[in-house]
Design an enzyme around this catalytic site. Structure first.
Site, PDB file in Angstrom:
ATOM      1  N   CYS A 230       3.450  -9.132   6.862  1.00  0.00           N
ATOM      2  CA  CYS A 230       3.383  -8.810   5.701  1.00  0.00           C
ATOM      3  C   CYS A 230       4.118  -7.248   5.426  1.00  0.00           C
ATOM      4  O   CYS A 230       3.463  -6.268   5.273  1.00  0.00           O
ATOM      5  CB  CYS A 230       2.196  -8.868   4.946  1.00  0.00           C
ATOM      6  N   GLY A 234       8.099  -1.856   4.465  1.00  0.00           N
ATOM      7  CA  GLY A 234       8.249  -1.876   5.908  1.00  0.00           C
ATOM      8  C   GLY A 234       7.827  -0.382   6.663  1.00  0.00           C
ATOM      9  O   GLY A 234       8.055   0.014   7.441  1.00  0.00           O
ATOM     10  N   GLY A 235       6.679   0.172   5.819  1.00  0.00           N
ATOM     11  CA  GLY A 235       6.314   1.583   6.574  1.00  0.00           C
ATOM     12  C   GLY A 235       5.827   1.238   7.846  1.00  0.00           C
ATOM     13  O   GLY A 235       6.087   2.031   8.739  1.00  0.00           O
ATOM     14  N   CYS A 354      -6.060  -2.280   3.737  1.00  0.00           N
ATOM     15  CA  CYS A 354      -6.532  -0.908   3.030  1.00  0.00           C
ATOM     16  C   CYS A 354      -7.618  -1.150   2.279  1.00  0.00           C
ATOM     17  O   CYS A 354      -7.815  -0.709   1.064  1.00  0.00           O
ATOM     18  CB  CYS A 354      -5.482  -0.177   2.566  1.00  0.00           C
TER      19      CYS A 354
HETATM   20  C1  LIG Z   1      -0.669  -4.414   1.977  1.00  0.00           C
HETATM   21  S1  LIG Z   1       1.234  -4.818   1.860  1.00  0.00           S
HETATM   22  C2  LIG Z   1       2.046  -4.653   3.102  1.00  0.00           C
HETATM   23  C3  LIG Z   1       2.409  -3.107   3.314  1.00  0.00           C
HETATM   24  C4  LIG Z   1       3.332  -2.721   4.482  1.00  0.00           C
HETATM   25  N1  LIG Z   1       2.918  -3.676   5.619  1.00  0.00           N
HETATM   26  C5  LIG Z   1       3.550  -1.238   4.872  1.00  0.00           C
HETATM   27  O1  LIG Z   1       3.054  -0.840   5.720  1.00  0.00           O
HETATM   28  O2  LIG Z   1       4.285  -0.557   4.076  1.00  0.00           O
HETATM   29  C6  LIG Z   1       0.976  -6.652   1.794  1.00  0.00           C
HETATM   30  C7  LIG Z   1       2.032  -7.426   1.563  1.00  0.00           C
HETATM   31  O3  LIG Z   1       2.086  -8.611   1.769  1.00  0.00           O
HETATM   32  C8  LIG Z   1       2.804  -9.308   1.069  1.00  0.00           C
HETATM   33  N2  LIG Z   1       2.788 -10.796   0.959  1.00  0.00           N
HETATM   34  C9  LIG Z   1       1.780 -11.230  -0.074  1.00  0.00           C
HETATM   35  N3  LIG Z   1       1.587 -12.743   0.213  1.00  0.00           N
HETATM   36  C10 LIG Z   1       2.361 -12.935   1.347  1.00  0.00           C
HETATM   37  C11 LIG Z   1       2.772 -13.987   2.206  1.00  0.00           C
HETATM   38  N4  LIG Z   1       1.988 -15.042   1.687  1.00  0.00           N
HETATM   39  N5  LIG Z   1       3.239 -13.933   3.153  1.00  0.00           N
HETATM   40  C12 LIG Z   1       3.711 -12.821   3.734  1.00  0.00           C
HETATM   41  N6  LIG Z   1       3.628 -11.672   2.809  1.00  0.00           N
HETATM   42  C13 LIG Z   1       2.962 -11.728   1.834  1.00  0.00           C
HETATM   43  C14 LIG Z   1       3.223  -8.582  -0.320  1.00  0.00           C
HETATM   44  O4  LIG Z   1       4.423  -9.067  -0.759  1.00  0.00           O
HETATM   45  C15 LIG Z   1       3.048  -7.272   0.267  1.00  0.00           C
HETATM   46  O5  LIG Z   1       4.185  -6.455   0.472  1.00  0.00           O
END
Ligand SMILES: C[S@@+](CC[C@H](N)C(=O)[O-])C[C@H]1O[C@@H](n2cnc3c(N)ncnc32)[C@H](O)[C@@H]1O
Length: 418
Positions: A230, A234-235, A354
């Site tokens: 997820c 890209g952090g 988080c």
């Molecule tokens: C908590 S955020 C990720 C933050 C990111 N890892 C960072 O460090 O900036 C969760 C991410 O999960 C993605 N997401 C939601 N459903 C998903 C799925 N079924 N498969 C993969 N990614 C998904 C969302 O689009 C979102 O970008």
């Protein structure tokens, strides 16, 4: 110098939209400022901080505003602005409004009823009190209600932390090494960084220390196959790619093309060439299936309520509901199960959120273990020891703003049996 009288009406106008909770507050504010390009930077800052103060203190302000006069939204905007810039700095307010704000400023907030002090929605306040007790909940709520410090991560491909600290000091930016993350730097203030050569050249990225620690416990190594399931903007991908020393292969998956596209300029700055961003339709996409059993480390930074990030996104507490959390639980379980299929024997899977809620954290981790006998929990204390991170934890990583001064984070590490 007093702020321009229009600041109050701008704050009132944007607040009306923010409080409809139809979208994230930061996005609404950015759009509002784009549509009002004449607002100066000092005014923008006051409007944004005033709105954030209302979001942080909504329950207390709603109670204070009962004693005021005039439109309800103006009263809220005035309370927020007075809290961040002081009543005397506000232009264009009536003598009655000034007097009212000064009276409110005299109130000792420590003696308000607990629910007003916590400023949390009742469902969340009650849930946290049932788990942690009233005193601990108030402490947590107080820490979540403070703005977050600005943390940087040094890109080990481009610089050393001590050199970056020295460069920042030369640019008169006050900073210190972050307490736990080996590449973290905590700034004392919030300077604009976009034009700083260190930032433009990719030697530093903005990243909360908690996020840095999450990437570190993945323990991605040189030459490995790694997936950031997820990846969003890209952090953590950037931190993982640097930990892999720009070798091996790092897949950055996400269902949101828009979020993943924000990774591109960051990748260009970072100097990483081992990252492969891939948009997927859903967690069971055929692109995922092709990699089954081939990946050394998989990070699932799952979509969650974000309640651990209230310091930055205070609107989240008003936008989440027990129903939205329940819906997220289904997604979290399904994403984790699908991501698990990628992990090769002996490889590791990291589940992170988080969130501060057990149902998004421990409950998902234990359900996963119960339904995946081929995986075992790697106790977090062992992972931290391996990574030489001086944090006391038991089975899971649980970071919180009142204890660690990071956002609230949870992580569990699972290993696939050989
Ligand atoms: C908590 S955020 C990720 C933050 C990111 N890892 C960072 O460090 O900036 C969760 C991410 O999960 C993605 N997401 C939601 N459903 C998903 C799925 N079924 N498969 C993969 N990614 C998904 C969302 O689009 C979102 O970008």
């Amino acid at each position: 110098m007093r702020l321009h009288p229009a600041v109050v009406s701008h704050a009132e106008e944007v607040l009306r939209e923010v409080l409809r909770f139809t979208g994230p507050a930061d996005a609404i504010l950015s759009r509002y400022f784009r549509e009002h390009p004449k607002l100066g930077s000092r005014e923008r800052h006051a409007v944004a901080e005033g709105v954030y103060a209302v979001l942080r203190n909504k329950l207390a302000y709603a109670s204070f505003s009962e004693s005021g006069h005039g439109p309800a939204m103006r009263r809220l905007a005035l309370l927020g602005l007075a809290d961040v810039v002081g009543t005397d700095a506000l232009g264009g307010i009536s003598p009655e409004e000034g007097e009212w704000l000064r009276r409110i400023a005299q109130i000792d907030r420590a003696v308000l009823p607990v629910a007003l002090r916590a400023n949390l929605p009742p469902w969340l306040f009650e849930k946290l009190v049932a788990r942690d007790g009233e005193a601990a909940t108030l402490q947590l709520a107080g820490a979540l209600n403070q703005p977050a410090p600005l943390d940087l991560r040094v890109n080990a491909l481009k610089a050393k932390r001590e050199d970056v600290l020295a460069e920042l000091a030369k640019a008169a930016i006050e900073c210190e090494p972050a307490p736990y993350a080996p590449l973290g730097i905590r700034l004392k203030k919030k300077p604009a960084l976009q034009n700083l050569p260190l930032f433009k050249d990719g030697a530093v990225e903005v990243q909360d220390e908690g996020s840095q620690l999450l990437a570190q416990i993945v323990a991605a190594r040189r030459g490995e196959m790694v997936a950031d399931f997820c990846a969003g903007a890209g952090g953590k991908t950037l931190a993982l790619g640097a930990a892999m020393r720009n070798t091996g292969r790092l897949y950055a998956f996400d269902v949101s093309e828009k979020r993943l596209s924000k990774l591109k300029p960051r990748l260009a700055r970072s100097g990483l060439s081992n990252v492969h961003p891939v948009v997927i339709a859903h967690e069971n996409d055929a692109k995922i299936k092709r990699l089954a059993g081939k990946i050394d480390r998989v990070l699932v930074d799952a979509p969650c309520s974000g309640l651990g990030t209230l310091r930055r996104n205070p609107d989240m507490k008003w936008r989440q509901t027990p129903e939205s959390v329940c819906e997220l639980n289904g997604k979290q379980t399904s994403i984790l199960a699908s991501a698990a299929r990628l992990v090769k024997p002996g490889g590791r899977l990291v589940y992170a959120t988080c969130s501060l809620l057990d149902e998004e954290n421990e409950a998902i981790a234990s359900q996963f273990l119960a339904s995946h006998p081929d995986f075992a929990l790697v106790p977090m204390k062992d992972v931290l020891q391996e990574q030489k991170i001086a944090l006391e934890m038991q089975d899971y990583l649980k970071l919180s703003p009142q204890v660690h001064r990071t956002d609230g984070f949870f992580a569990a590490v699972f290993e696939r049996r050989k």
